[in-house]
Design an enzyme around this catalytic site. Structure first.
Site, PDB file in Angstrom:
ATOM      1  N   THR A   1       0.814  -1.227   0.000  1.00 40.99           N
ATOM      2  CA  THR A   1       0.000   0.000   0.000  1.00 40.99           C
ATOM      3  C   THR A   1       0.844   1.272   0.000  1.00 40.99           C
ATOM      4  OG1 THR A   1      -1.670  -1.193   1.216  1.00 40.99           O
ATOM      5  CG2 THR A   1      -1.828   1.196   1.254  1.00 40.99           C
TER       6      THR A   1
ATOM      7  N   GLY B   1       2.792  -2.438   8.247  1.00 43.23           N
ATOM      8  CA  GLY B   1       2.874  -3.037   9.577  1.00 43.23           C
ATOM      9  C   GLY B   1       4.274  -3.568   9.831  1.00 43.23           C
TER      10      GLY B   1
ATOM     11  N   GLU C   1      -6.439  -5.415   3.278  1.00 41.57           N
ATOM     12  CA  GLU C   1      -6.305  -6.569   2.383  1.00 41.57           C
ATOM     13  C   GLU C   1      -7.551  -6.746   1.513  1.00 41.57           C
ATOM     14  OE1 GLU C   1      -4.443  -9.984   4.241  1.00 41.57           O
ATOM     15  OE2 GLU C   1      -3.580  -8.704   5.784  1.00 41.57           O
TER      16      GLU C   1
END
Lengths: 739, 739
Positions: free
Chosen positions: B187, B226, B491
């Site tokens: 992303t 993350g 996701e």
């Protein structure tokens, strides 16, 4: 990018700012008039504007993105500082309300002079509005002051004698946030909705002419009491009045909790902190247990129920005004419910603005017909699904405003009447006031439940419409949702409120047969003519005139009430229809909202909208609201035969889908019309200039400076490197151990 | 109460414990068999039990109520400690999977021996399950390890050559959480859903045989990554492959970020922290910008696309396997979607247990017919409205389990096939595998979207059903909701996933006319016979046999698809039906869930349920699920003429309302069957013994010791007392100032 200037966007050629500017350039709406419409009058609009400016600029009150970083203790401290600052604004507001700003300390007179009038709601109107505005910026602050003034204060106002009101609120200073700070000790660990069964006891001791307050068991512990954990010096306690061993039911008492100077707990008072919550951690909710706490008889709030001691310690008597005693017990909650409808408008307008601006500025995916691969990506707002996800919420916000102002107005008029009638002891005027009060209970319950739910969905769905960036704390949706949703539970659980108001509506419907005609605007759909026409089948739903968009909900309500009434007649119970009753309350609220909006917009003097384009767009929002919810509830509309399945496909849905692109064309102007400055939005993806990516990036960087040169070791660095570096185990030769 | 023992409940006589005990005593269900049903097999059930015991007992992994008090930094630190502990469990799990526990260090062999096999998903099955179980206790921990193994690891597995897989995952140790810690840099700030338009660049330099990675502008900053903020040493980076100025689209690259020993950022890598989020603050999401970061050619993952350098620095070539290249780019996301369906089951079971036990133990309001005022108050669960609010969610949880296990199984089989076929270079077997993969994409997308939404509503509605106590942080709903809802966005945004899968289903429907018959169980409703019967009108919906409860959804789907296909034929666009398409995806998921449940329960060997009462109750849940959602979607069911309005009133709703009391009678056994210990629930109002008030009070007290003797001054005490004590202003005599 740390090393690239803001203008150097290449590649995907995102142009969020230009998109928003283009929308503004192309708009044909009159934003000033739209703002007057939602703020209800030029005076109100100006006041709102001034108050927003003050709360967002004041160095103590303002709330930046660092707000989202605070932990519970920091929130509590920041909130206390803000309360102290708000107290100063309050004195000024009162001073101004009395038009005695010069040469006179109004508060001093109010506190010390017996011949000075008791402060009215009107005197406090500016401060009330200030509180409502600041709640939009920092809801927990609004609650903390709201518990003191709105719950503690209104409990005394609603249940106290004139002398008690003057004593506690003015002389002792509560109304000015001086001397005492109050909390509202109603809810117990074991009882929330069922106020009549609260278990805290207030036993009268005629010898000492005092009450002894006790918490008989754990579930009777006062629980969730906002302000109790650290701030409150006094509480209005809901407790069972016991006189000569007879239980007179739940009444209200003022109980001192802490020494206002030292904050030391008073004898027999045990208090603890409720701790962490889903949201609003700036509020110090606490629990309270009473162990033989003594208060003088005069601390019982005695407007409608008194304990009279003849003086010889002999036979104390309890005197009650039954009609009003019960209602007034709940009247402190009315204020909260009315305010929550206004909160719904303001809170909703904030998130509708953020998500709409993001939808205009954000691009994703090239158009289907792009074969070159070079076309700029499509703005989210241009996708029909995205329009459907965002724009009806904008309509919701517009539709809440008129009914919120109307409800506030009805509340003040009705409470004033109640106060006057009961002060004058004018018995034969009690009945009309109590009817008005009951209607107000129905309307406020159904509107509180419906609108707090609408805004909970609004925040949740608009967060999703902002994708991952909606999940960042800095764009406000997270704390916004967490702070908001308690509104669906407190001061009347939404499901219980819906059931209660629907049962009353069902009773009104049944009373029609007895010739009881409803005169209130809210129950217009219960006119005998309409009911008869609907039941006979001579009146059917259509969507031609503007009135029709309200009336379909009236028709729906009549049909549903008829169905429910039949079931109750057969089964003698509302058990099997409770799910339908929740819908009756919701539809009643929709009907009230559409009706209030219709009446306002229809009247040029009320709406302040003369510009034709703006008026047309406001009617679009009105129709969009009605159509969106007809479609959402098309199950009920078909089941109760208000519309046929084919009408849903060929009438309702096409009209709905056709409206969306029209509203889309003015969506930026419609959100600009709320006139919320960036500082109030506190969400960089929704700032006015539309520079989404730079604004958002800058707030993230401000709160989290990028990793400096050299290793940016986190506190837990050692745990990770130790784990990553671990070697192999030396395999033991188990053979050596023998068998 | 601090000074009253737990048994001294008086007054309202609350008996939560006795109520729960009575339910257990009266239950006729076989809890062991129900547990086997939801856990899918005796082996799985045992493993689940053992893993739950370990994660809730382990001193590092266990999670108590103090968890709800942690701030962001504390969450991050606690999560890092837990990761390190999980790494140790992992080695043991692998050792056991190889049945080489004794005399041999399996991990060492895997890391150092070329002839040792590449680890399969099966070898990691126990650890995967451990991760799934601990995610139910601490979702942020699950994500942090899941990003490393599931996203970083599966990106390498899905896109790397066999050599690359062995190198990164085994030799370098990633699979064992040794040596490197990975993050998944897909992303960007400006691109989420539209992966094909990601803007990060990987330009091939043939002279140095390397790639240069660059972030061209601010929106191309990798965002939300993350693990990037503080933990990751490496990233799999999605970037545009540029060779000789030609853009080959987005491919995947392994890019080192930090020195694994010192954690120093490598040259050209700029990283910052994304900061506070709505939930999951234990994850160190970060942003990454690349400034001419150089990696060797071999770091491009080259299973399906290779850059070939002939050695003379002259003309590098790009070779691609087109069919699989595109799919495999997304295959790393498949794993996450499949896991989220399983998460939905586990997370849902937790909150269903809490709210059901609370509903049984909590009493409020006396029954309507109580004239004495002495009757014990009614348990919430005995109110029809409360049954309607709580029990369908219990059915939802049961219905998720079979489809979750089935999907997991299909995922593993299909990915294994893909891996084998592509390793063997077996071209003519690619087609059947790619068809299976595409179906898996549709099913996993529709099930991920539908079930993460269902569980978001479940948590929200069940929190409301627990009233104020649901808003306390200690009862888990707040953090649970905040942690959960990101599943609806990440996701694959749920709306986009729904649209994508529905468009594929619509295409399958259109292909029917070309004679393309669907063989997969998921698309059973697209059998030519059923479609023809439905369209001809010879097949109509009924609710007689158990099959009917699944088939009505098939009929609904056929009618809706027919309607949508007609509109597309007329308008050449899906614009006006995007709202309907979201429903197609949802209904497809419902159909799959009901079908999987039906097949499992029908087969004694699959269901493991032989006890008649238990089986009957499981069928009740099946019917309840179907009826609840038919009623919720009665708008669509009537609009598309699957049911008439009268059928909704006289068939669907009465059946639904009649089932609720039956399920209510066994609701405690049905939640006990999930076998979630108190430590996993971490919500005192839902603990097993049902001692709601004492348990809840004790957790509050533990985290917030009551105010001691003496003043309990909060940090902000002085601000409040100063405010409360402020005096009057001396009024100026303005006359003195002159005019």
């Amino acid at each position: 990018m740390t090393r690239i200037t803001a203008n150097e966007f290449s590649g995907a050629t995102f142009r969020p700012q230009q998109f928003i500017q283009t929308e503004r350039r192309n708009s044909k709406l009159n934003i000033e008039q739209l703002n007057l419409f939602v703020e209800s009058s030029p005076e109100n609009a100006q006041l709102t504007h001034d108050l927003i400016t003050q709360v967002t600029m004041d160095p103590v009150l303002k709330t930046g993105s660092d707000y989202y970083e605070l932990d519970k203790d920091q929130h509590r401290k920041a909130t206390a500082l803000k309360i102290a600052k708000m107290a100063l604004y309050m004195e000024q507001d009162i001073q101004m309300a009395f038009k005695r700003y010069r040469n006179h300390d109004v508060v001093k007179s109010l506190q010390t002079k017996d011949d000075f009038p008791i402060l009215t709601a009107k005197d406090l109107a500016v401060f009330d509005k200030r509180l409502s505005i600041i709640s939009n910026q920092d809801p927990q602050l609004g609650t903390r002051i709201g518990v003191h003034l709105g719950l503690f204060g209104n409990c005394i106002r609603g249940n106290g004698t004139d002398k008690q009101i003057r004593y506690w609120l003015q002389e002792k200073g509560a109304l000015f946030m001086k001397g005492i700070y109050g909390c509202f000790a109603m809810t117990e660990l074991g009882h929330g909705s069922n106020v009549a069964q609260l278990q805290t006891r207030a036993e009268y001791n005629s010898k000492t002419d005092s009450f002894v307050i006790n918490t008989p068991d754990l579930p009777a512990t006062k629980w969730w009491i906002g302000g109790a954990a650290h701030s409150a010096t006094h509480a209005t306690v809901y407790a069972r009045l016991i006189v000569n061993s007879k239980d007179y039911g739940v009444k209200t008492f003022v109980v001192p909790l802490r020494d206002p100077d030292t904050f030391q707990l008073l004898p027999g008072v045990f208090i603890g902190d409720i701790g962490a919550k889903m949201g609003r951690d700036g509020i110090d909710n606490g629990w309270i247990q009473f162990q033989s706490v003594v208060i003088p008889r005069e601390y019982m709030l005695s407007r409608f129920t008194k304990v009279i001691n003849d003086g010889d310690g002999g036979n104390p008597r309890v005197v009650t005004e039954p009609t009003l005693d019960q209602i007034s017990g709940y009247s402190a909650l009315l204020n909260g419910r009315v305010n929550m409808v206004m909160d719904s408008f303001r809170f909703g307008s904030k998130f509708a603005t953020i998500a709409t601006r993001y939808a205009v500025g954000r691009q994703q995916f090239a158009p289907d017909n792009d074969k070159t691969g070079k076309a700029p990506e499509t703005q989210l707002i241009n996708y029909p699904l995205h329009q459907y996800r965002v724009l009806p919420h904008l309509a919701v916000v517009y539709l809440i405003s008129p009914v919120a102002f109307k409800l506030m107005d009805t509340y003040h008029t009705t409470l004033d009447q109640l106060y006057k009638v009961s002060s004058a002891g004018n018995k034969h005027q009690l009945k009309p006031v109590s009817i008005k009060l009951k209607d107000l209970f129905i309307d406020s319950a159904s509107l509180k439940a419906t609108n707090t739910w609408l805004v909970a969905s609004l925040i949740d769905e608009l967060r999703q419409a902002c994708g991952g960036h909606g999940y960042s704390a800095y764009n406000g949706f997270g704390k916004g949702y967490n702070d908001w949703v308690v509104q669906c539970t407190w001061e009347g659980d939404n499901n219980i409120l819906s059931l209660t108001s629907a049962r009353s509506i069902l009773k009104k419907y049944a009373d029609l047969a007895k010739g009881n005609v409803q005169e209130s605007e809210s129950f217009r759909y219960l006119s005998p003519q309409l009911v008869m026409d609907v039941l006979k089948g001579t009146k059917s739903a259509k969507l031609e005139t503007l009135e029709d968009y309200t009336e379909v909900w009236g028709i729906m309500l009549v049909k549903m009430l008829h169905y429910c009434a039949n079931i109750v007649k057969q089964t003698k119970s509302t058990d099997s229809i409770s799910k339908h009753l929740v819908m009756v309350s919701r539809f009643h609220a929709f009907h009230s909202m559409l009706r209030a909006y219709f009446l306002k917009l229809q009247s040029p003097s009320d709406s302040h909208v003369t510009d034709e384009n703006s008026k047309k767009m406001l009617w679009n929002l009105y129709r969009l609201f009605s159509l969106y919810f007809i479609d959402k509830h098309s199950g009920e509309f078909q089941q109760f035969k208000v519309f046929t399945p084919d009408q849903i496909s060929t009438l309702v849905q096409p009209k709905l889908m056709a409206l969306l692109p029209e509203v889309r064309n003015e969506c930026i102007a419609l959100t600009d019309a709320f006139k919320l400055p960036d500082a109030m939005l506190n969400a960089p993806i929704g700032y006015y200039d539309g520079d989404i990516y730079n604004n958002y990036y800058n707030e993230v960087i401000k709160n989290n400076p990028p990793e400096a040169d050299g290793p940016g070791k986190p506190e837990y660095h050692a745990h990770l490197t130790t784990m990553l570096r671990r070697g192999f185990q030396e395999s033991e030769d188990l053979g050596k151990l023998g068998t």
